[in-house]
Design an enzyme around this catalytic site. Structure first.
Site, mmCIF file in Angstrom:
data_model
loop_
_atom_site.group_PDB
_atom_site.id
_atom_site.type_symbol
_atom_site.label_atom_id
_atom_site.label_comp_id
_atom_site.label_asym_id
_atom_site.label_seq_id
_atom_site.Cartn_x
_atom_site.Cartn_y
_atom_site.Cartn_z
ATOM 1 N N LYS A 150 16.725 -38.570 1.503
ATOM 2 C CA LYS A 150 16.811 -39.538 2.602
ATOM 3 C C LYS A 150 16.819 -38.764 3.917
ATOM 4 C CE LYS A 150 19.506 -43.821 3.010
ATOM 5 N NZ LYS A 150 20.847 -44.368 2.711
HETATM 6 O O1 G3P Z 1 22.935 -46.826 3.252
HETATM 7 C C1 G3P Z 1 22.579 -47.441 4.443
HETATM 8 C C2 G3P Z 1 23.240 -48.755 4.680
HETATM 9 O O2 G3P Z 1 23.043 -49.683 3.697
HETATM 10 C C3 G3P Z 1 24.363 -48.851 5.613
HETATM 11 O O3 G3P Z 1 25.028 -50.067 5.616
HETATM 12 O O4 G3P Z 1 26.970 -51.498 6.083
HETATM 13 O O5 G3P Z 1 26.969 -49.115 6.896
HETATM 14 O O6 G3P Z 1 25.512 -50.844 7.948
HETATM 15 P P1 G3P Z 1 26.168 -50.392 6.707
#
Ligand code: G3P
Length: 217
Positions: free
Chosen positions: A83
């Protein structure tokens, strides 16, 4: 639409694998920090538990170091997806890793223009963050619609991986738009099973069945 689990918690991942719905796993530096564990050990362990792609994120921001980190992460297991952030250095890294046959997930995408560049850099997955856009009053799912339209228009093979999912409605909206993947926090995967009328209906069936005194077995 594939379902990935957005978690670096081994116990949590293990608990959900039994459902048969986990097609892959995504992690990020924040999730690794939350796990309190070593990234290399954690990713190697998740890769043994899950057959599908497991996203492991680089920590550097410059091209040379990102590439070294990406190669090291990719060597952990055949199902590692490296990633990288959506920056100029990240997309350079993406291109080089893809030429070497490594799967790459380009993350932190907030515009369709960024998604277009990621596809042109050969990304396996693009991760638009719908929840974080909604959080600031923008239209997260609108971005998914734009990206799907652009990718379809040019037969781009980069898969749209809807990230930063906050609700079961986000999952339904992603499926309606034809997104390829959603990555879900475990609590959203659990919530997908639930409806109060399912619980109420089941309670009534159980009670009526008990009244019959019958047994199927
Ligand atoms: O892995 C990336 C992602 O899904 C982050 O989510 O909830 O931290 O905005 P969030």
């Amino acid at each position: 639409m594939k379902i990935f689990l957005d978690s670096a918690d081994i116990g949590e991942i293990e608990a959900h694998i039994a459902s048969g719905f986990v097609d892959g796993v995504t992690t990020n530096p924040s999730l690794i920090a939350k796990s309190g564990r070593n990234i290399l050990e954690t990713i190697a362990q998740i890769c043994e538990m899950v057959d599908g792609p497991v996203s492991a994120e680089v920590a550097a921001t410059d091209f040379e170091t990102m590439l070294k980190e990406g190669k090291k992460l990719a060597a952990l297991a055949p199902n590692v997806t490296v990633k990288v952030p959506l920056t100029e250095a990240g997309l350079r890294t993406c291109r080089v890793l893809r030429e070497a046959g490594t799967q790459v997930n380009v993350t932190l995408c907030f515009t369709a223009g960024q998604a277009l560049l990621a596809a042109k850099a050969g990304a396996t997955f693009i991760s638009p963050f719908v929840g974080r856009l909604d959080d600031i009053g923008h239209d997260g799912m609108g971005l998914i619609e734009e990206i799907c339209t652009i990718y379809d228009q040019y037969d781009m093979t980069t898969e749209v991986l809807v990230a930063s999912v906050r609700s079961t409605q986000h999952v339904v909206d992603a499926a309606m738009l034809g997104a390829d993947v959603v990555t879900l926090p475990p609590k959203i995967l659990t919530a997908l099973y639930k409806h109060p009328l399912t619980d109420k209906g089941l309670a009534a069936f159980i009670s009526d069945w008990e009244g019959t005194g019958q047994s199927i077995l």
